[in-house]
Every structure is written in C-alpha cells, then in structure tokens.
Design a protein around this motif. Structure first.
Motif, PDB file in Angstrom:
ATOM      1  N   LEU B 256       0.836  -1.210   0.000  1.00  0.00           N
ATOM      2  CA  LEU B 256       0.000   0.000   0.000  1.00  0.00           C
ATOM      3  C   LEU B 256       0.868   1.256   0.000  1.00  0.00           C
ATOM      4  O   LEU B 256       0.620   2.197  -0.756  1.00  0.00           O
ATOM      5  CB  LEU B 256      -0.873   0.015   1.260  1.00  0.00           C
ATOM      6  N   GLU B 257       1.878   1.259   0.872  1.00  0.00           N
ATOM      7  CA  GLU B 257       2.703   2.473   0.986  1.00  0.00           C
ATOM      8  C   GLU B 257       3.463   2.754  -0.316  1.00  0.00           C
ATOM      9  O   GLU B 257       3.464   3.870  -0.820  1.00  0.00           O
ATOM     10  CB  GLU B 257       3.655   2.358   2.179  1.00  0.00           C
ATOM     11  N   CYS B 259       2.822   1.613  -3.348  1.00  0.00           N
ATOM     12  CA  CYS B 259       1.926   1.840  -4.491  1.00  0.00           C
ATOM     13  C   CYS B 259       1.259   3.208  -4.413  1.00  0.00           C
ATOM     14  O   CYS B 259       1.156   3.898  -5.428  1.00  0.00           O
ATOM     15  CB  CYS B 259       0.855   0.750  -4.566  1.00  0.00           C
ATOM     16  N   THR B 260       0.800   3.586  -3.231  1.00  0.00           N
ATOM     17  CA  THR B 260       0.108   4.879  -3.165  1.00  0.00           C
ATOM     18  C   THR B 260       1.089   6.018  -3.461  1.00  0.00           C
ATOM     19  O   THR B 260       0.748   6.961  -4.178  1.00  0.00           O
ATOM     20  CB  THR B 260      -0.596   5.081  -1.800  1.00  0.00           C
ATOM     21  N   SER B 261       2.320   5.927  -2.939  1.00  0.00           N
ATOM     22  CA  SER B 261       3.304   6.978  -3.256  1.00  0.00           C
ATOM     23  C   SER B 261       3.508   7.057  -4.768  1.00  0.00           C
ATOM     24  O   SER B 261       3.566   8.142  -5.352  1.00  0.00           O
ATOM     25  CB  SER B 261       4.671   6.689  -2.637  1.00  0.00           C
ATOM     26  N   LEU B 264       0.472   8.466  -6.938  1.00  0.00           N
ATOM     27  CA  LEU B 264       0.223   9.898  -6.768  1.00  0.00           C
ATOM     28  C   LEU B 264       1.260  10.753  -7.494  1.00  0.00           C
ATOM     29  O   LEU B 264       1.068  11.943  -7.702  1.00  0.00           O
ATOM     30  CB  LEU B 264       0.214  10.260  -5.276  1.00  0.00           C
ATOM     31  N   ILE B 274      -3.248   7.454 -10.373  1.00  0.00           N
ATOM     32  CA  ILE B 274      -4.421   7.284  -9.504  1.00  0.00           C
ATOM     33  C   ILE B 274      -5.721   7.706 -10.214  1.00  0.00           C
ATOM     34  O   ILE B 274      -6.805   7.275  -9.827  1.00  0.00           O
ATOM     35  CB  ILE B 274      -4.235   8.047  -8.161  1.00  0.00           C
ATOM     36  N   LYS B 280      -7.257   2.652  -9.575  1.00  0.00           N
ATOM     37  CA  LYS B 280      -8.049   2.935  -8.355  1.00  0.00           C
ATOM     38  C   LYS B 280      -8.627   1.648  -7.790  1.00  0.00           C
ATOM     39  O   LYS B 280      -8.660   1.437  -6.588  1.00  0.00           O
ATOM     40  CB  LYS B 280      -9.208   3.876  -8.707  1.00  0.00           C
ATOM     41  N   ILE B 283      -5.955  -0.291  -5.950  1.00  0.00           N
ATOM     42  CA  ILE B 283      -5.615   0.338  -4.656  1.00  0.00           C
ATOM     43  C   ILE B 283      -6.761   0.124  -3.653  1.00  0.00           C
ATOM     44  O   ILE B 283      -6.531  -0.168  -2.475  1.00  0.00           O
ATOM     45  CB  ILE B 283      -5.346   1.857  -4.840  1.00  0.00           C
ATOM     46  N   THR B 284      -7.984   0.249  -4.149  1.00  0.00           N
ATOM     47  CA  THR B 284      -9.144   0.051  -3.259  1.00  0.00           C
ATOM     48  C   THR B 284      -9.126  -1.350  -2.668  1.00  0.00           C
ATOM     49  O   THR B 284      -9.239  -1.536  -1.451  1.00  0.00           O
ATOM     50  CB  THR B 284     -10.467   0.246  -4.046  1.00  0.00           C
ATOM     51  N   GLY B 287      -6.415  -1.778  -0.088  1.00  0.00           N
ATOM     52  CA  GLY B 287      -6.719  -1.100   1.182  1.00  0.00           C
ATOM     53  C   GLY B 287      -7.796  -1.823   1.961  1.00  0.00           C
ATOM     54  O   GLY B 287      -7.679  -2.016   3.177  1.00  0.00           O
TER      55      GLY B 287
END
Ligand SMILES: Cc1cc2nc3c(=O)[nH]c(=O)nc-3n(C[C@H](O)[C@H](O)[C@H](O)COP(=O)(O)OP(=O)(O)OC[C@H]3O[C@@H](n4cnc5c(N)ncnc54)[C@H](O)[C@@H]3O)c2cc1C
Lengths: 86, 392
Positions: B256-257, B259-261, B264, B274, B280, B283-284, B287
C-alpha cells in the motif's frame, strides 16, 4: 448445565462429521473413532483449562485423561480433589 | 490497523518503526543478496529486548501481549520478511519450552534465548513428510541415559544459524510415541547443511539437519513421548501462524505504501496513475483487504490472549485470509510499479516472491482448507438445525 453436558457439547461442536446421526457414548474414544481434526487435541486442552480454571501440567498429559467424556470428567474430579486436599 | 491498537501498543508500533527504519530497512536488500542476516543485527535486536518480547519477565522477556508481538512482526516484515522468520521460529521454540518444558529446561534455555545469546529453530519437516506430519520417520532410540537420533530434517528456517533445535521424531520408531527433543547444534552426530536459492525468505538461513546416531541426554526430552504431534507441534505452529499472518499483513502495508506513493506521482497519458479507474480499483481492493486482514489478525490475538478455545481456528482464518490477500496484492503492486517493480532491488519484488512461500508454510493453504472446510460445514449446518431451520 453440569460438567458432563458441557464437555459433551464442546466435543459435539468440534466433530468433523456432518451427518446428524454421528453418535458417540460417554465411554467412546473420540480420537480413535476419527471424529476430530488435528487441532482438536490442543483445542480440548485449551477448553478444559479455560472452562474449568485449571492448568494441565506436562506430566498429566495422558491420552487416557482426555480420550472420552467419562475420562475427562474423572480427570476433572481428580484435579478438583487434589485442589481441595492441598 | 493503528487505530485499532491501545495507547501502549501504538507507542510500541512507533518504537518498532524507528528501530526498523535505522537497523533493518537500509540493509534488507543486501541480506537478500548475501542470503544471510549478520549476527550484529540479531545482537541489536537483542539489545532492544526484542528476542524474547512475548516471554514473561521472569525469564528475561518483555511480557508483550500477543497483539504487540503481532504488531512487531508486521513492522519487521514490511522491511524484511527474512528477519521476521527469525522471530517466528525463535518464538515457537521459546514458547514450546515455556509451555511443555521442565523447570530445569526452562531455566537452562529461556534466559539465554530471551537475551539472544542462543537462537532457536523448529525441525519438523522431512524430505518425505511435510503437510502429512504423522509421516515423519526420524527415530529416537533410548539407551540407559541417552537418546540416539537418526533421520533428516529439511527446510528448517534459521537452521543454519540456530544454536538449539526442537526436533520431532518417534520414540523407538513407534507411531504412537511421537516425541519432541531439544538438540544443541554441536551435539555429536548432527550435521547442518545450509540451503541456498530459495525464492522467498532468502536470508532466513534455511538448512537441512542430518542426524546420524546423534546423541543427546535423556533430560532433553520435551514433555512425554506420545504428545509431540497432537499437542507440542500444534501449539508451536499456532504461534507460527500468528507470525505468518502478521508477516503477510506487513507485506500488504508495504504494498500500500509503495503503491500509493507511486500512483500519486507517476503520470501516464497526461494524468496521474491514480486517476485511472483500473488503478483505483487495485488500490481500493488492497486497502480494503489490508483493513479486513488487520481485523482478523487482531481478533485472533484477542482470543488467544483470553485463552479462548476457538483461538486456534481464528488464527488459522487470519493466516489463510492474510496470506492469500498478500499474494494477490503483491502481484498487483508489481503491476502498478511497472518495470521498477520487476527489479529485485525494489521491495515489492521481494514481496512478490515471499508471499508465495507464505501460502506454503505453517500449514499450507490447502491443508487449512481441509480443516476449515469441514469445520465451517459442521458449524453453520448445526446452528441452522439448532435454530430449527434445517431441512432434512
Ligand atoms: C521458506 C520456508 C520455510 C520453512 N521453514 C520450516 C521450518 O522452520 N521448520 C519446518 O519443520 N519446516 C519448515 N518448512 C517446511 C514447510 O513446513 C513445508 O514446506 C510445508 O509443511 C509443506 O510441506 P511440503 O513442502 O513437503 O509439501 P507437501 O506436503 O508435499 O505438499 C505439496 C503440495 O500439495 C498440497 N497438499 C498436500 N496434501 C494435500 C491434500 N491432502 N489435499 C490438497 N492438497 C494437498 C500442499 O498444500 C502443497 O501445495 C519451510 C518451508 C519453506 C518454503
């Protein structure tokens, strides 16, 4: 509910047989009948310790103490006797 | 996850994070390449009191509750699954001695293990017996004052570095006398051969243990013969599964960390990643599964803390769900990072490899399906019948 009923119910809830006809007597060896899975022995020990607030010591590990409803009840009575005498 | 912890557990989470950031994270990649974790790192963990975290203070431990141990594993595994493997096996050995050992065995081993002077490993699997542990053929033969061990153990995590092993076998070769014994690495007749080239847990010093008329004292038998496979191994593996579930949770957190970085920052077709609906969705799902897995892991620790009889089942459910989810999301993490995720130097590449092994160890997910499938079928059917709703 008395202790025997409690123990029976715990065992019934943990059988791995789905047929409602699966019956076992209070004398039957539940392990040798193949009614339980590989987690059951530990689960039963956990149950006995937490439900009856006792600790089963390593040297009390005897299959005969846990193999049937009646044996479990005798073991619990023996433990209660030891506790009362000490 | 963090929101579900008590104040003390949150403080520990922060403390573990700082430790890992300075002592693990920067070096984890190098350990993977060298396929070993240097002894100095283990000494640092010992100095911080982490080798015996979950053991009681009377034996030099920190008296952590199960969830604090889980949180510790999550934080370590995010940076190094291989190092989390050390705490896993070392804890299984300490906990087994604490539960089943004699007073002499506890005094002899536990203080030095909590101080990290002695490292433990658990030797159950054999070349011809993995999932089917009843099939082990290692034999213990009794003489007047000794036990003679013959047999081979394989895939033993930290076998290459451990000082002491709990070894499972059968007393005098009798099936009904499955037994566990404590063996020191320098016992005469024990040969340890390190295994290289694993796809996961690369720095966990896996080893083969060869016992050729290996001699140990009779005092090293752990509990009575006859209970090793019904009680001692399941008890140890219950801790192993907590470790593996939280290891998978740490990996999901890492996915998560990273991928989200990335999503974005990285732009494709003039838009940040994103903004694309398929990204999305990945990522959803990542999470949501992380949150769901955290709840299962935490719930299983609470049940274990309270000695609930069904805690072993809760731990298995957590291990199953979390390892499967981590497998799926590490795959997606590599996808999201593109070529960067395909390079071994990126943590998600390691996650991708390590999660495959998590589905195999501490009871493979197929074996768990055998247990849970039966158990659920019985449990939900019988509650229907008890409620008078069942159709015959
Ligand atoms: C990284 C790593 C670390 C390990 N560390 C340790 C350790 O510290 N100590 C230790 O003792 N062992 C350790 N092991 C060994 C591990 O416990 C075994 O690999 C595991 O129990 C599976 O056994 P196996 O590999 O022999 O596979 P097998 O038992 O041969 O199974 C092969 C495949 O068949 C499936 N299968 C088996 N039976 C059934 C069935 N009835 N129905 C459906 N599918 C089935 C299994 O799920 C598996 O996918 C480790 C393994 C790995 C990979």
């Amino acid at each position: 509910m008395d202790n025997k009923e409690k123990v029976r119910m715990f065992i019934e809830d943990n059988l791995i047989r789905y047929d409602e006809e699966t019956i076992f007597s209070d004398e039957d060896n539940i392990f040798s009948m193949g009614f339980v899975n590989s987690l059951f022995a530990m689960k039963l020990l956990n149950y006995i310790e937490s439900e009856f607030s006792i600790t089963v010591d390593s040297d009390e590990l005897e299959l005969s103490n846990f193999s049937s409803v009646n044996n479990i009840i005798s073991f619990l009575n023996k433990k209660a006797g030891t506790a009362n005498n000490s | 996850m963090i929101g579900l912890l008590s104040r003390e557990q949150k403080e520990k989470y922060t403390e573990f994070g700082k430790f890992v950031q300075s002592n693990v994270q920067p070096f984890a990649w190098e350990w993977e390449i060298n396929e070993c974790i240097p002894r100095e790192v283990i000494d640092k963990c010992a100095e911080a009191g982490y080798m015996g975290g979950i053991l009681p203070e009377e034996f030099g431990g920190q008296g952590w509750d199960h969830l604090t141990y889980g949180v510790f594993t999550e934080v370590v595994a995010k940076a190094s699954t291989s190092l989390s493997g050390l705490f896993n096996v070392h804890t299984m050995v300490m906990k087994s001695i604490l539960k089943w050992g004699t007073e002499e065995q506890k005094q002899k081993w536990l203080p030095s293990m909590t101080q990290g002077k002695v490292l433990g490993a658990l030797a159950l699997t054999e070349p011809e017996a993995g999932s089917d542990i009843q099939g082990i053929t290692t034999t213990f033969t009794e003489t007047e004052d000794k036990i003679i061990i013959n047999g081979t153990k394989r895939w033993i995590t930290f076998g290459g570095l451990a000082d002491v092993f709990i070894v499972f076998g059968k007393m005098n070769g009798q099936d009904e006398k499955a037994t566990a014994v404590i063996v020191e690495k320098n016992a005469p007749g024990l040969n340890v051969v390190q295994i290289k080239n694993m796809i996961g847990f690369k720095a966990s010093a896996l080893a083969v243990l060869e016992f050729d008329n290996c001699e140990i004292s009779k005092e090293n038998v752990l509990a009575k013969p006859g209970f090793a496979l019904s009680h001692i191994a399941p008890y140890a593996l219950d801790y192993g599964r907590i470790s593996v579930a939280f290891t998978a949770l740490g990996i999901m957190r890492g996915c998560l960390e990273y991928c989200t970085s990335h999503v974005l920052k990285r732009k494709t077709f003039g838009e940040k990643l994103i903004s694309h609906s398929t990204i999305k969705e990945m990522i959803t799902k990542m999470g949501v599964d992380y949150e769901a897995a955290a709840h299962l892991c935490i719930h299983s620790c609470h049940d274990k803390e309270n000695h609930h009889p069904s805690s072993a089942e809760k731990v298995i459910i957590a291990k199953y769900f979390t390892t499967k989810a981590a497998r799926k999301h590490s795959d997606n993490a590599v996808q999201i990072l593109g070529a960067m995720g395909c390079n071994e130097s990126h943590p998600v590449a390691r996650y991708y490899r390590d999660t495959k092994t998590l589905e195999i160890i501490e009871g493979s997910n197929q074996i768990i399906e055998m247990i849970l499938g039966n158990s659920f079928a019985r449990k939900y059917r019988s509650s229907e019948i008890k409620a008078g709703l069942g159709s015959k």
